[in-house]
Design a protein around this motif. Structure first.
Motif, PDB file in Angstrom:
ATOM      1  N   HIS A   1      -1.485  -4.013   1.309  1.00  0.00           N
ATOM      2  CA  HIS A   1      -0.944  -3.334   0.132  1.00  0.00           C
ATOM      3  C   HIS A   1      -1.243  -4.127  -1.136  1.00  0.00           C
ATOM      4  O   HIS A   1      -1.474  -3.536  -2.199  1.00  0.00           O
ATOM      5  CB  HIS A   1       0.556  -3.099   0.286  1.00  0.00           C
ATOM      6  N   GLY A   2      -1.260  -5.444  -1.047  1.00  0.00           N
ATOM      7  CA  GLY A   2      -1.612  -6.266  -2.199  1.00  0.00           C
ATOM      8  C   GLY A   2      -3.035  -6.016  -2.672  1.00  0.00           C
ATOM      9  O   GLY A   2      -3.338  -6.138  -3.860  1.00  0.00           O
ATOM     10  N   ILE A   3      -3.910  -5.652  -1.765  1.00  0.00           N
ATOM     11  CA  ILE A   3      -5.303  -5.389  -2.101  1.00  0.00           C
ATOM     12  C   ILE A   3      -5.506  -3.921  -2.476  1.00  0.00           C
ATOM     13  O   ILE A   3      -6.177  -3.607  -3.459  1.00  0.00           O
ATOM     14  CB  ILE A   3      -6.219  -5.774  -0.917  1.00  0.00           C
TER      15      ILE A   3
ATOM     16  N   ASP B   1       0.112   2.953   0.135  1.00  0.00           N
ATOM     17  CA  ASP B   1       0.780   2.874   1.436  1.00  0.00           C
ATOM     18  C   ASP B   1      -0.071   3.429   2.573  1.00  0.00           C
ATOM     19  O   ASP B   1      -0.193   2.801   3.625  1.00  0.00           O
ATOM     20  CB  ASP B   1       2.118   3.619   1.404  1.00  0.00           C
ATOM     21  N   GLU B   2      -0.646   4.588   2.365  1.00  0.00           N
ATOM     22  CA  GLU B   2      -1.411   5.250   3.430  1.00  0.00           C
ATOM     23  C   GLU B   2      -2.630   4.417   3.844  1.00  0.00           C
ATOM     24  O   GLU B   2      -2.862   4.187   5.040  1.00  0.00           O
ATOM     25  CB  GLU B   2      -1.863   6.627   2.960  1.00  0.00           C
TER      26      GLU B   2
ATOM     27  N   GLU C   1      -3.322   2.326   7.409  1.00  0.00           N
ATOM     28  CA  GLU C   1      -4.575   2.519   8.155  1.00  0.00           C
ATOM     29  C   GLU C   1      -5.235   1.174   8.455  1.00  0.00           C
ATOM     30  O   GLU C   1      -5.704   0.935   9.580  1.00  0.00           O
ATOM     31  CB  GLU C   1      -5.521   3.408   7.354  1.00  0.00           C
ATOM     32  N   CYS C   2      -5.266   0.290   7.471  1.00  0.00           N
ATOM     33  CA  CYS C   2      -5.869  -1.035   7.687  1.00  0.00           C
ATOM     34  C   CYS C   2      -5.089  -1.851   8.707  1.00  0.00           C
ATOM     35  O   CYS C   2      -5.679  -2.557   9.522  1.00  0.00           O
ATOM     36  CB  CYS C   2      -5.966  -1.797   6.364  1.00  0.00           C
TER      37      CYS C   2
ATOM     38  N   ASP D   1     -12.929  -4.059   2.607  1.00  0.00           N
ATOM     39  CA  ASP D   1     -13.926  -3.035   2.951  1.00  0.00           C
ATOM     40  C   ASP D   1     -13.445  -1.656   2.506  1.00  0.00           C
ATOM     41  O   ASP D   1     -14.211  -0.876   1.947  1.00  0.00           O
ATOM     42  CB  ASP D   1     -14.204  -3.023   4.456  1.00  0.00           C
ATOM     43  N   LYS D   2     -12.181  -1.367   2.756  1.00  0.00           N
ATOM     44  CA  LYS D   2     -11.602  -0.080   2.349  1.00  0.00           C
ATOM     45  C   LYS D   2     -11.607   0.038   0.826  1.00  0.00           C
ATOM     46  O   LYS D   2     -11.928   1.085   0.279  1.00  0.00           O
ATOM     47  CB  LYS D   2     -10.170   0.033   2.891  1.00  0.00           C
ATOM     48  N   TYR D   3     -11.263  -1.046   0.154  1.00  0.00           N
ATOM     49  CA  TYR D   3     -11.259  -1.044  -1.309  1.00  0.00           C
ATOM     50  C   TYR D   3     -12.655  -0.746  -1.853  1.00  0.00           C
ATOM     51  O   TYR D   3     -12.827   0.080  -2.738  1.00  0.00           O
ATOM     52  CB  TYR D   3     -10.766  -2.384  -1.844  1.00  0.00           C
TER      53      TYR D   3
END
Length: 187
Positions: free
Chosen positions: A34-36, A40-41, A45-46, A80-82
């Protein structure tokens, strides 16, 4: 359940490893994600992907410190998601600032790859961080590993935000000098 028991569950491919990991480290990994990501969703997932990655990694890898093992996986998945989200839409937040702050310390990626193995660079940076005074080390880790906003870091260490910013600026300068001495790039 302790870390050794959780690792044993993974080694035996016992599905209880996932729930034990979630119970023990779910909130911790969520706070990293969440910091990155700030969402929330995506963070959930991560965290779920963290358990899958651990399932596929243990064995052959046996973590020395399970909490740090999960933190690294969650952090990498979150970045990676970011990056994937950022390519779809341009946005603000602290991640671009964190990466920009560190860019002054690390040579161009192609230069580093051409000069040394990335594992060696990691070892040099880890040694630098270990040698820092405790407060500077904690500020550095909070900002550049957990990607916490400066306001949160300053509040955590009972500092003014400007003081925390100046301290981190000085640490980055020391890191740059240290990496230069180690031959990672020329000043």
């Amino acid at each position: 359940m302790n870390d050794y028991e959780i690792i044993e569950l993974y080694c035996n491919k016992d599905p209880r490893a996932i729930s034990a990991s979630m119970n023990q480290y779910g909130a911790y990994c969520f706070s990293i994600a969440h910091g990155i990501l700030g969402n929330d969703e995506d963070s959930e997932e991560c965290v779920n992907d963290t358990w899958l990655r651990a399932w596929n990694t243990i064995p052959p890898t046996i973590p020395m410190v399970l909490k740090i093992f999960f933190a690294k996986i969650t952090r990498n998945l979150s970045f990676d998601k970011y990056k994937a989200t950022k390519t779809k839409k341009r946005g603000g937040g602290d991640i671009p600032l964190v990466l920009e702050e560190l860019a002054e310390c690390i040579a161009d990626e192609s230069d580093v790859e051409g000069q040394v193995d990335a594992n060696e660079l990691g070892r040099v940076i880890n040694q630098f961080i270990e040698d820092l005074p405790e407060r500077e080390r904690n500020l550095f880790i909070r900002r550049y590993f957990f990607s916490e906003p400066m306001k949160v870091i300053a509040d955590r260490y009972d500092m003014r935000e400007n003081a925390a910013t100046v301290t981190l600026s000085r640490v980055r300068k020391k890191l740059r000098e240290h990496l230069s001495k180690e031959g990672y790039f020329n000043e």
